[in-house]
Design a protein around this motif. Structure first.
Motif, PDB file in Angstrom:
ATOM      1  N   MET A  57       0.835  -1.200   0.000  1.00  0.00           N
ATOM      2  CA  MET A  57       0.000   0.000   0.000  1.00  0.00           C
ATOM      3  C   MET A  57       0.871   1.253   0.000  1.00  0.00           C
ATOM      4  O   MET A  57       0.582   2.219  -0.696  1.00  0.00           O
ATOM      5  CB  MET A  57      -0.937   0.002   1.201  1.00  0.00           C
ATOM      6  CG  MET A  57      -1.860   1.193   1.271  1.00  0.00           C
ATOM      7  SD  MET A  57      -3.005   1.000   2.644  1.00  0.00           S
ATOM      8  CE  MET A  57      -3.648   2.652   2.781  1.00  0.00           C
ATOM      9  N   ARG A  58       1.946   1.222   0.756  1.00  0.00           N
ATOM     10  CA  ARG A  58       2.863   2.364   0.788  1.00  0.00           C
ATOM     11  C   ARG A  58       3.411   2.644  -0.612  1.00  0.00           C
ATOM     12  O   ARG A  58       3.440   3.791  -1.069  1.00  0.00           O
ATOM     13  CB  ARG A  58       4.013   2.117   1.759  1.00  0.00           C
ATOM     14  CG  ARG A  58       5.062   3.240   1.768  1.00  0.00           C
ATOM     15  CD  ARG A  58       6.111   3.048   2.825  1.00  0.00           C
ATOM     16  NE  ARG A  58       5.563   2.946   4.162  1.00  0.00           N
ATOM     17  CZ  ARG A  58       5.182   3.990   4.903  1.00  0.00           C
ATOM     18  NH1 ARG A  58       5.288   5.205   4.430  1.00  0.00           N
ATOM     19  NH2 ARG A  58       4.700   3.811   6.114  1.00  0.00           N
ATOM     20  N   ILE A  59       3.833   1.608  -1.319  1.00  0.00           N
ATOM     21  CA  ILE A  59       4.364   1.757  -2.683  1.00  0.00           C
ATOM     22  C   ILE A  59       3.296   2.329  -3.607  1.00  0.00           C
ATOM     23  O   ILE A  59       3.550   3.253  -4.380  1.00  0.00           O
ATOM     24  CB  ILE A  59       4.886   0.404  -3.207  1.00  0.00           C
ATOM     25  CG1 ILE A  59       6.120  -0.033  -2.415  1.00  0.00           C
ATOM     26  CG2 ILE A  59       5.193   0.474  -4.700  1.00  0.00           C
ATOM     27  CD1 ILE A  59       6.550  -1.474  -2.659  1.00  0.00           C
ATOM     28  N   VAL A  60       2.073   1.790  -3.512  1.00  0.00           N
ATOM     29  CA  VAL A  60       0.971   2.233  -4.364  1.00  0.00           C
ATOM     30  C   VAL A  60       0.613   3.690  -4.079  1.00  0.00           C
ATOM     31  O   VAL A  60       0.456   4.494  -5.006  1.00  0.00           O
ATOM     32  CB  VAL A  60      -0.254   1.308  -4.180  1.00  0.00           C
ATOM     33  CG1 VAL A  60      -1.493   1.889  -4.828  1.00  0.00           C
ATOM     34  CG2 VAL A  60       0.053  -0.077  -4.735  1.00  0.00           C
ATOM     35  N   CYS A  61       0.506   4.044  -2.826  1.00  0.00           N
ATOM     36  CA  CYS A  61       0.147   5.419  -2.452  1.00  0.00           C
ATOM     37  C   CYS A  61       1.223   6.412  -2.856  1.00  0.00           C
ATOM     38  O   CYS A  61       0.924   7.520  -3.289  1.00  0.00           O
ATOM     39  CB  CYS A  61      -0.170   5.504  -0.961  1.00  0.00           C
ATOM     40  SG  CYS A  61      -1.694   4.620  -0.499  1.00  0.00           S
ATOM     41  N   GLN A  62       2.488   6.016  -2.747  1.00  0.00           N
ATOM     42  CA  GLN A  62       3.583   6.862  -3.202  1.00  0.00           C
ATOM     43  C   GLN A  62       3.532   7.030  -4.717  1.00  0.00           C
ATOM     44  O   GLN A  62       3.773   8.113  -5.241  1.00  0.00           O
ATOM     45  CB  GLN A  62       4.931   6.297  -2.770  1.00  0.00           C
ATOM     46  CG  GLN A  62       5.201   6.444  -1.296  1.00  0.00           C
ATOM     47  CD  GLN A  62       6.462   5.747  -0.849  1.00  0.00           C
ATOM     48  OE1 GLN A  62       7.058   4.946  -1.568  1.00  0.00           O
ATOM     49  NE2 GLN A  62       6.880   6.051   0.374  1.00  0.00           N
ATOM     50  N   LYS A  63       3.196   5.936  -5.421  1.00  0.00           N
ATOM     51  CA  LYS A  63       3.149   5.969  -6.886  1.00  0.00           C
ATOM     52  C   LYS A  63       2.120   6.973  -7.391  1.00  0.00           C
ATOM     53  O   LYS A  63       2.358   7.652  -8.392  1.00  0.00           O
ATOM     54  CB  LYS A  63       2.840   4.580  -7.423  1.00  0.00           C
ATOM     55  CG  LYS A  63       2.793   4.511  -8.942  1.00  0.00           C
ATOM     56  CD  LYS A  63       2.551   3.114  -9.451  1.00  0.00           C
ATOM     57  CE  LYS A  63       2.497   3.149 -10.967  1.00  0.00           C
ATOM     58  NZ  LYS A  63       2.353   1.836 -11.543  1.00  0.00           N
ATOM     59  N   ILE A  64       0.992   7.080  -6.702  1.00  0.00           N
ATOM     60  CA  ILE A  64      -0.044   8.019  -7.157  1.00  0.00           C
ATOM     61  C   ILE A  64       0.157   9.422  -6.571  1.00  0.00           C
ATOM     62  O   ILE A  64      -0.616  10.323  -6.873  1.00  0.00           O
ATOM     63  CB  ILE A  64      -1.470   7.520  -6.848  1.00  0.00           C
ATOM     64  CG1 ILE A  64      -1.719   7.452  -5.336  1.00  0.00           C
ATOM     65  CG2 ILE A  64      -1.742   6.195  -7.530  1.00  0.00           C
ATOM     66  CD1 ILE A  64      -3.179   7.334  -4.971  1.00  0.00           C
TER      67      ILE A  64
END
Length: 133
Positions: free
Chosen positions: A121-128
């Motif tokens: 989730m951290r990776i995904v949230c950073q990506k957006i």
């Protein structure tokens, strides 16, 4: 498919769901597409759990790992601004790529930053570009 298994294990090439488990266990490496699957944790048996970066759509993402002789695929959705996490689907595939079990029951699960879904989730949230991540 390709898994990036952290540290000295290197990248593992996965040609299809049907061959995933055997290639994971043998440690077959292919660095060309190593960034597609990123290790976000390990299961109780020490097997890697990987985020599939190619299937991220908005805040929906999939995690993969070994399950018996096959693999599991778990789909999550995140609410980055609220730090909330939702389980959308769990599927288990056999060695031949056949779907063995599927659970489409959806629901919120606790967000735990140190867990595999939490790290993904951290990776995904950073990506957006979500604030605070």
């Amino acid at each position: 498919m390709f898994f990036k298994i952290g540290g000295t294990l290197g990248a593992i090439a996965i040609l299809s769901i049907g061959t995933a488990a055997s290639l994971l266990q043998r440690g077959y490496a292919n660095a060309q597409n190593a960034e597609r699957y990123v290790t976000v944790g390990h299961d109780k048996g020490g097997n890697s759990v990987a985020l599939d970066t190619k299937t991220i759509h908005g805040t929906t993402y999939k995690l993969y790992g070994l399950y018996g002789d096959g693999i599991f695929e778990t789909t999550f959705s995140a609410s980055c601004t609220e730090s909330r996490l939702f389980l959308n689907r769990i599927a288990i595939y056999g060695t031949g790529g056949q779907l063995l079990e599927e659970d489409k029951e959806k629901g919120e699960i606790p967000f735990v930053a140190s867990s595999s879904p939490g790290k993904a989730m951290r990776i995904v949230c950073q990506k957006i570009g979500a604030r605070g991540w």
